[in-house]
Motif scaffolding. Structure first.
Motif, PDB file in Angstrom:
ATOM      1  N   GLY A 154       0.795  -1.241  -0.012  1.00 31.56           N
ATOM      2  CA  GLY A 154      -0.054   0.121  -0.186  1.00 31.56           C
ATOM      3  C   GLY A 154       0.836   1.306  -0.007  1.00 31.56           C
ATOM      4  N   GLU A 155       1.789   1.330   0.718  1.00 33.45           N
ATOM      5  CA  GLU A 155       2.722   2.323   1.152  1.00 33.45           C
ATOM      6  C   GLU A 155       3.260   2.874  -0.110  1.00 33.45           C
ATOM      7  OE1 GLU A 155       2.888   4.314   5.038  1.00 33.45           O
ATOM      8  OE2 GLU A 155       4.890   3.708   3.950  1.00 33.45           O
ATOM      9  N   ALA A 156       4.002   1.572  -0.613  1.00 36.09           N
ATOM     10  CA  ALA A 156       4.894   1.924  -1.807  1.00 36.09           C
ATOM     11  C   ALA A 156       4.114   2.310  -3.225  1.00 36.09           C
ATOM     12  CB  ALA A 156       5.575   0.406  -2.065  1.00 36.09           C
ATOM     13  N   ALA A 157       3.070   1.648  -3.391  1.00 34.27           N
ATOM     14  CA  ALA A 157       2.103   1.924  -4.518  1.00 34.27           C
ATOM     15  C   ALA A 157       1.688   3.020  -4.385  1.00 34.27           C
ATOM     16  CB  ALA A 157       1.155   0.777  -4.575  1.00 34.27           C
ATOM     17  N   THR A 158       1.266   3.669  -3.253  1.00 32.07           N
ATOM     18  CA  THR A 158       0.623   4.957  -3.061  1.00 32.07           C
ATOM     19  C   THR A 158       1.688   5.903  -3.615  1.00 32.07           C
ATOM     20  OG1 THR A 158      -0.836   4.382  -1.451  1.00 32.07           O
ATOM     21  CG2 THR A 158      -0.588   6.611  -1.662  1.00 32.07           C
ATOM     22  N   GLY A 159       2.960   5.719  -3.027  1.00 26.30           N
ATOM     23  CA  GLY A 159       4.083   6.758  -3.290  1.00 26.30           C
ATOM     24  C   GLY A 159       4.412   6.784  -4.989  1.00 26.30           C
ATOM     25  N   ILE A 160       4.211   5.534  -5.498  1.00 22.80           N
ATOM     26  CA  ILE A 160       4.730   5.400  -7.044  1.00 22.80           C
ATOM     27  C   ILE A 160       3.328   6.145  -7.694  1.00 22.80           C
ATOM     28  CG2 ILE A 160       4.498   4.051  -8.988  1.00 22.80           C
ATOM     29  CD1 ILE A 160       6.622   2.347  -7.640  1.00 22.80           C
ATOM     30  N   GLY A 161       2.010   6.019  -7.024  1.00 22.55           N
ATOM     31  CA  GLY A 161       0.901   6.450  -7.713  1.00 22.55           C
ATOM     32  C   GLY A 161       1.054   8.075  -7.669  1.00 22.55           C
ATOM     33  N   GLU A 162       1.384   8.670  -6.430  1.00 24.45           N
ATOM     34  CA  GLU A 162       1.421   9.910  -6.650  1.00 24.45           C
ATOM     35  C   GLU A 162       2.363  10.548  -7.619  1.00 24.45           C
ATOM     36  OE1 GLU A 162       1.663  11.047  -1.951  1.00 24.45           O
ATOM     37  OE2 GLU A 162       3.114  12.271  -3.081  1.00 24.45           O
ATOM     38  N   GLN A 163       3.700   9.814  -7.726  1.00 20.81           N
ATOM     39  CA  GLN A 163       4.556  10.483  -8.819  1.00 20.81           C
ATOM     40  C   GLN A 163       4.074  10.217 -10.229  1.00 20.81           C
ATOM     41  OE1 GLN A 163       7.440  11.652  -8.124  1.00 20.81           O
ATOM     42  NE2 GLN A 163       7.863  12.075 -10.321  1.00 20.81           N
ATOM     43  N   MET A 164       3.178   9.322 -10.496  1.00 15.03           N
ATOM     44  CA  MET A 164       2.497   8.847 -11.802  1.00 15.03           C
ATOM     45  C   MET A 164       1.611  10.110 -12.151  1.00 15.03           C
ATOM     46  SD  MET A 164       1.672   5.028 -11.896  1.00 15.03           S
ATOM     47  CE  MET A 164       2.999   3.836 -12.028  1.00 15.03           C
ATOM     48  N   ALA A 165       0.793  10.389 -11.001  1.00 11.56           N
ATOM     49  CA  ALA A 165      -0.036  11.389 -11.262  1.00 11.56           C
ATOM     50  C   ALA A 165       0.501  12.678 -11.462  1.00 11.56           C
ATOM     51  CB  ALA A 165      -1.113  11.456 -10.023  1.00 11.56           C
ATOM     52  N   ASP A 166       1.625  13.031 -10.591  1.00 14.53           N
ATOM     53  CA  ASP A 166       2.072  14.303 -10.726  1.00 14.53           C
ATOM     54  C   ASP A 166       2.593  14.293 -12.211  1.00 14.53           C
ATOM     55  OD1 ASP A 166       3.937  16.206 -10.575  1.00 14.53           O
ATOM     56  OD2 ASP A 166       4.754  15.749  -8.519  1.00 14.53           O
TER      57      ASP A 166
END
Lengths: 259, 96
Positions: A154-166
């Motif tokens: 969850g943590e790792a995927a959220t961190g990556i998701g954020e970067q993708m959205a950014d």
């Protein structure tokens, strides 16, 4: 009313918590997630390539317009030599209009350049994060229970998701900017491609009027006076102008000027 | 606390800074409400500058989610309004 920062944080959190709820089998999720990330990374690369292409196209268009400015300048000169001040005025009016637009495009282009630089950095960051995820997923698979793994994914995927959205958002904004610039450039094209100058000698009154409206203050009069002086016409002294007091006129050099 | 400056990256800042960030955030919301783009940009710049000056950049390979997300400094009024009214501004990407 909540601020922009709080609103954005909320949107991000709700977006990615939804993704988390779907994760069931940690090991499968980890591999699937990594596949997704690689795919998104490709999308990001494509997006950046699109922006770069659009920017290059605009640069070409910009060069063409610059040539158009030079051409109009030359036409004005020829018109004056032929004692056609009306035509010269027309050409210089158009030149002023095109120049004003070109400056606007130049400023936007510089902003786009900065955005593009950030896009490339954003992509590099995303790449590093995805690579880190790949390493971590193997560790998680090997060392953690399903429940613990769930939290870590969850943590790792959220961190990556954020970067993708950014990065995704940055690409969209850069694309919008290129579209705005394109619209502006097209407007200039229409202005300059409205017909050759010769067409106005007869009865191009409507376009004449339109162009008069966008005359940039006294710029045309000034330039007209300058050209006349250069060509030894108008209210200049009876003697032919030998020099321009360092007041260099863009484009051509005056014939006979000592170097 | 981890703060993301959109378009720029993530920063680790002291938790004590949140009060200041929230104040600036309120000012920005006021600027959007008043339709004042200059004030919006000034506010966003102040917000970003506060984070840059007081925070340290996270390394690229950290996978930590952010506690706060700050919009880009050149956000237009239209974009700001879009952001406050719905979430269409943020692209749909799912890491899972």
């Amino acid at each position: 009313m909540p601020g922009l920062m709080s609103r954005l944080s909320l949107i991000f959190k709700s977006k990615f918590s939804k993704a988390l709820d779907r994760a069931e089998n940690p090991n499968e999720t980890l591999d699937y997630s990594y596949e997704q990330q690689l795919q998104q990374l490709q999308n990001v690369k494509r997006g950046i390539a699109d922006v770069t292409t659009a920017k290059k196209r605009l640069e070409l268009q910009y060069t063409t317009m610059q040539q158009q400015v030079d051409k109009l300048d030359g036409q004005a000169r020829s018109a004056l030599q032929a004692n056609r001040e009306d035509l010269a005025r027309e050409a210089l009016t158009r030149k002023a209009a095109v120049q004003a637009q070109l400056e606007g495009i130049m400023t936007q282009g510089q902003q786009l350049e900065a955005q593009q630089q950030k896009l490339i950095e954003g992509e590099r960051t995303l790449q590093a994060k995805v690579e880190q995820f790949r390493t971590q997923k193997e560790v998680i698979k090997a060392q953690y229970s399903a429940a613990e793994a769930q939290v870590r994914i969850g943590e790792a995927a959220t961190g990556i998701g954020e970067q993708m959205a950014d990065v995704g958002m940055a690409i969209e904004r850069a694309k919008d900017k290129t579209q705005q610039m394109q619209a502006r450039a097209n407007a200039i094209d229409e202005l300059t491609a409205a017909g050759s100058l010769e067409d106005y000698t007869g009865g191009g009154d409507d376009i004449d009027r339109q162009l008069q409206q966008i005359t940039q203050g006294g710029q045309v009069d000034d330039e007209l006076a300058k050209m006349k002086a250069e060509l030894g016409q108008g209210s200049a002294p009876a003697e032919p102008p030998k020099q321009l007091e360092g007041d260099k006129v863009e484009g051509q050099k005056v014939e006979g000027e000592a170097t | 606390m981890i703060v993301r400056l959109l378009g720029e990256g993530q920063f680790r800042v002291d938790d004590a800074l949140i009060t200041r960030l929230n104040e600036l955030d309120d000012e920005i919301a006021g600027a959007v409400e008043a339709g004042n783009e200059d004030a919006l940009w000034a506010g966003l710049q102040a917000l970003a500058e506060t984070v840059r000056q007081n925070g340290s950049r996270l390394s690229d390979d950290e996978l930590t989610p952010s506690d706060a997300v700050i919009p880009p400094e050149d956000l237009t009024l239209d974009e700001a309004r879009e952001l406050l009214s719905d979430d269409g501004f943020i692209p749909d990407v799912m890491p899972i």
